[in-house]
Design a protein around this motif. Structure first.
Motif, PDB file in Angstrom:
ATOM      1  N   ARG A   1       8.967   0.910   9.006  1.00  0.00           N
ATOM      2  CA  ARG A   1      10.168   1.167   8.204  1.00  0.00           C
ATOM      3  C   ARG A   1       9.737   1.602   6.804  1.00  0.00           C
ATOM      4  N   TRP A   2      10.544   2.508   6.206  1.00  0.00           N
ATOM      5  CA  TRP A   2      10.209   3.007   4.864  1.00  0.00           C
ATOM      6  C   TRP A   2      11.495   3.292   4.112  1.00  0.00           C
ATOM      7  N   THR A   3      11.599   2.686   2.946  1.00  0.00           N
ATOM      8  CA  THR A   3      12.701   2.969   2.026  1.00  0.00           C
ATOM      9  C   THR A   3      12.095   3.449   0.723  1.00  0.00           C
ATOM     10  N   ASP A   4      12.430   4.681   0.350  1.00  0.00           N
ATOM     11  CA  ASP A   4      11.870   5.283  -0.859  1.00  0.00           C
ATOM     12  C   ASP A   4      12.918   5.262  -1.969  1.00  0.00           C
TER      13      ASP A   4
ATOM     14  N   ALA B   1      10.357  18.407   3.205  1.00  0.00           N
ATOM     15  CA  ALA B   1       9.304  18.745   2.243  1.00  0.00           C
ATOM     16  C   ALA B   1       9.067  17.595   1.268  1.00  0.00           C
ATOM     17  N   MET B   2      10.137  16.947   0.846  1.00  0.00           N
ATOM     18  CA  MET B   2       9.993  15.799  -0.064  1.00  0.00           C
ATOM     19  C   MET B   2       9.282  14.651   0.641  1.00  0.00           C
ATOM     20  N   ILE B   3       9.621  14.428   1.910  1.00  0.00           N
ATOM     21  CA  ILE B   3       8.938  13.369   2.674  1.00  0.00           C
ATOM     22  C   ILE B   3       7.446  13.667   2.736  1.00  0.00           C
TER      23      ILE B   3
ATOM     24  N   GLU C   1       1.266   8.874  -0.571  1.00  0.00           N
ATOM     25  CA  GLU C   1       1.209   7.768  -1.522  1.00  0.00           C
ATOM     26  C   GLU C   1       1.840   6.513  -0.933  1.00  0.00           C
ATOM     27  N   ALA C   2       2.922   6.673  -0.146  1.00  0.00           N
ATOM     28  CA  ALA C   2       3.561   5.510   0.478  1.00  0.00           C
ATOM     29  C   ALA C   2       2.598   4.797   1.423  1.00  0.00           C
TER      30      ALA C   2
END
Length: 828
Positions: free
Chosen positions: A604-607, A566-568, A574-575
């Motif tokens: 790749r994604w680092t939040d 859900a957070m993703i 926005e990402a």
């Protein structure tokens, strides 16, 4: 349903012959009065041709759900008043009408006699009224104008009155043309006569003046054509709704059958409609026919021979064909059938009121009627088999009518009883909830008939894949549930998925359904049997979010997983907008030269809050939330821009980008890719698009069309994860691919598994026959690298050569050397 008329043809015959007699006597008297000298022979023959064409091909417009003729005959008659003598006009009008009625149209004897009388009376009244009023036929005289309007309107009035009389004589009912339609017919004939008269007056004034009418005429024609299409589509929708409403009220079956034949004829506006219903072996078959005059005929006689249209479908139909019928310009025929049983054949045929030919839209409409009728016949026969009305109600309350499986209510009641079942207590209980991914989209795209066909086929396959003691039910539109005592639940899930994944033929298209399965076991995962469904649903929500078919078993940690997902979903939009998704590139190496030839772009994604987010996590959420198109566009834009920079630096390095099944379904995908390539100045052959085999098979026909368009653009196409789907070799041979990528599941066990080695060799042989390049994924050691090279695989990628790396590391390779030693040295 409309009431059916009772045939009284003898009275219609009397009226028709009376009309012929009156017409012949009146014509003879008029010719005697006006004289018979042929002074305009060529013009008269031209009028005969014109009247024949006008009667044979009338122009119709829609009014109050009826087709009203725009009387071109009245227009030609108006011109004839001023071109030939009254006798010549009368003879040409009668000859033209008789040619159509007796030579060109295939009508019954009664209708031919009636049409003969009608054309005699119309011609006699039209010409006679004009001669009586016009006083010489001066174009500029108002009396002549009055004569034209009176003549054509009186002729139309004769048409309306005789039609109402013959319907009254034939049926005993006040039927035929209603008052509003009659009024519109009078107005249209007056309009036709007045328009031609105005044109003649304009010609008399200036020969070029009628050209002023061309523009308004064209606008009216185009507007009328668009209006007709809209009205016809609305009528079809209304008729289908009316049919569904009447079926839902469940009257007696024989009443429904007569109503369906009537509704089918009216909906498609055909001359005839008929229905053959195959009865059980102890009852005679039923044949219902409505003829060109709207009269009903039914028979249940033994030994009755079915017409050719019925026989073709009866002989060619096989279980699983469903309601796949055929259409020609003059006929539409569809079987009345469930997935496993043929109930009969529904046919509409003959020229329609507006003379248009039948087409695929008509086949779709009639197939929808057939599907609804098949469900009603199936339910009706099932109801008759049950001993009492109470038994029938109990069955329908506990079963899904479409598939015949238990419904949710029946399933939950049966499941509750298993908590005290000795065998379930001893061996445990597994519950699986299966969801058909993208079923709603299939239903919206191909229609509910196709959706029903898929659901029935899936139900049959699941029924064949579970044990005799298992509980199987359909609990929502696209969800099925299985409960089985003992056994291995994950193996059962795999077996069910394999059964459903085989292509399903629907309306000539091969569809491969992806599924998500949630699993929960008692007592291993939950402490109470009633908790199984909720727990399996929770696991299903995780599996459903995966990018492809997946199975998830319930654990206590699933709630944490769902919270993270859900957070993703909240942070991903926005990402993507902010460009926080970046790319790494995994090199693809030539196994024979050990040179790097291209790289695969991997997102790749680092939040800051979530930390590193795995691609399978955010890609699945992007697909579920409708963001996959935006994500693909971002990856495509970034990868092509980077490849263009490498090209400007003198490198021949290509780049591969993954696209999903949702991308294949996007309108404008090919145009988007073309624009990106042009914007960054990259040659199309430097870009390879990787498409999974499963994505291709989700809708093979559409996938093929999109891939052909992409190849024409010049980009390469790779079939990813090849060997894991269910594509047939015959279909694969038609795909315009350039590469095959062997799935890593075969590569990982290559050293130990002879079966996997045989699969890889088969893929290499298959690719060699189509002149395709083979790329192996997941190479993690030198031994596998060498073995793949010996087997003939040209290219590979994997952690043995290099992990995915940022673009800056690829820049280093461009200076140190694009070969395997430099690559392994870079990553240590």
């Amino acid at each position: 349903m409309p009431a059916t008329a009772v045939a009284r043809p003898e009275r219609a015959w009397i009226l028709s012959w009376t009309m012929v007699a009156v017409g012949l006597i009146g014509t003879a008297l008029s010719v005697t009065l006006w004289g018979v000298r042929p002074t305009h022979l060529v013009a008269t023959l031209g009028l005969v041709v014109a009247f024949t064409l006008a009667d044979r091909f009338p122009v119709y417009y829609e009014f109050r759900e009826s087709s009203v003729a725009l009387s071109l005959t009245d227009a030609i008659t108006t011109a004839g008043y001023f071109i030939v003598s009254p006798t010549e006009l009368l003879v040409s009008r009668v000859l033209g009408g008789l040619l159509v009625s007796h030579v060109l149209d295939r009508t019954g004897p009664l209708k031919r006699v009636f049409n003969t009388g009608l054309v005699l009376l119309e011609a006699l009244v039209s010409v006679g009224v004009f001669v009586a009023i016009s006083a010489g036929g001066d174009l500029q005289a108002p009396l002549t104008w009055l004569a034209v309007v009176t003549a054509v309107s009186t002729s139309t009035a004769v048409d309306v009155v005789t039609l109402r009389l013959v319907m009254w004589f034939a049926t005993g009912q006040r039927a035929g043309i209603d008052r509003w339609t009659a009024l519109m017919m009078l107005l249209s004939s007056t309009l036709a006569g007045s328009t031609v008269l105005a044109s003649l007056i304009m010609v008399d004034t200036s020969p070029a003046a009628p050209l002023l009418l061309l523009g308004p005429t064209l606008v009216l024609f185009l507007g009328h054509r668009a209006h007709v299409r809209t009205v016809q589509e609305n009528r079809r929708i209304h008729s289908m709704y009316a049919l569904a409403s009447s079926l839902s009220r469940a009257p007696e079956l024989d009443q429904v059958l007569v109503g369906v034949v009537t509704e089918a004829r009216q909906t498609l506006r055909s001359a005839e409609a008929e229905l053959l219903v195959l009865r059980p072996s102890d009852e005679p078959d039923l044949w219902i026919h409505i003829d060109r005059d709207g009269l009903l005929d039914t028979t249940t006689e033994d030994g009755w021979t079915a017409p050719p249209s019925h026989l073709r479908l009866l002989r060619s139909w096989n279980p699983g064909d469903g309601a796949n019928g055929h259409v020609t310009s003059e006929e539409v025929a569809v079987p009345i059938a469930s997935a496993s049983e043929l109930y009969g054949v529904l046919v509409v045929r003959g020229f329609r009121a507006d003379r248009s030919a039948f087409d695929s839209d008509d086949l779709t409409v009639l197939s929808g009627v057939a599907s609804q009728l098949a469900a009603h016949v199936s339910t009706s026969r099932l109801r008759n088999k049950l001993q009492t009305a109470e038994d029938a109600q109990r069955y329908l309350a506990s079963h899904d009518v479409l598939t015949g499986l238990a419904n949710r209510r029946r399933f939950e009641a049966s499941l509750a009883q298993l908590e005290t079942d000795p065998r379930a207590v001893a061996e445990g209980l597994s519950l699986l909830v299966m969801d058909l991914k993208r079923f709603r989209q299939l239903n919206d795209t191909l229609g509910p008939t196709a959706g029903d066909r898929v659901l029935v086929e899936v139900a049959d396959r699941l029924r064949d894949s579970v044990s005799a003691n298992a509980l199987l039910a359909r609990i929502s539109s696209d969800e099925f549930v299985v409960a089985e005592i003992g056994g291995e639940p994950m193996q059962l899930a795999a077996r069910l998925q394999d059964a459903v994944a085989r292509p399903i033929s629907v309306h000539g298209r091969e569809l491969a359904m992806e599924t998500a399965v949630g699993v929960a076991c008692w007592p291993a995962d939950v402490d109470r049997v009633p908790h199984l469904v909720r727990s399996a649903d929770l696991a299903l929500s995780v599996a459903r979010a995966r990018a492809s078919s997946a199975v998830e078993r319930y654990t206590g940690e699933l709630q944490t997983t769902l919270t993270r997902r859900a957070m993703i979903g909240d942070l991903l939009p926005e990402a993507i907008r902010a460009g926080l998704i970046h790319l790494h590139y995994q090199p693809v190496v030539n196994l024979h030269t050990e040179q790097i030839t291209m790289v695969e772009a991997l997102a790749r994604w680092t939040d800051p809050e979530l930390g590193p987010v795995r691609p399978d996590e955010f890609v699945a959420v992007a697909e579920a939330n409708g963001l996959i198109g935006d994500l693909t566009d971002l990856v495509l834009e970034t990868a092509v821009a980077q490849a263009a920079r490498w090209a400007r630096a003198g490198s021949l390095l290509g780049v591969a980008v993954n696209i999903s099944v949702h991308d294949l379904e996007r309108e404008g995908l090919v145009g988007t890719i073309r624009e990106v390539l042009v914007r960054h100045g990259l040659q199309a052959d430097r870009l390879v698009l990787e498409i999974t085999e499963t994505a291709v098979m989700s809708d093979p026909a559409r996938s093929h069309d999109v891939m052909v368009a992409l190849r024409r653009l010049g980009v390469g196409l790779a079939i990813d994860d090849f060997g894991t789907g269910h594509s047939s070799l015959s279909y694969f041979r038609d795909l315009p691919a350039t590469k095959l990528k062997v799935d890593r599941s075969f590569v990982h066990t290559l050293l130990d598994g002879e079966d996997d080695r045989r699969i890889v060799r088969a893929i290499v042989d298959l690719a060699r026959g189509k002149d395709l390049v083979v790329v192996a994924e997941g190479i993690e050691d030198r031994e596998t690298f060498d073995l793949l090279r010996e087997m003939g695989v040209q290219y590979g990628q994997g952690f043995f050569m290099a992990r995915p790396m940022p673009a800056a590391d690829v820049d280093v390779l461009l200076t140190t050397g694009m070969h395997l030693p430099a690559l392994r040295g870079l990553q240590g």
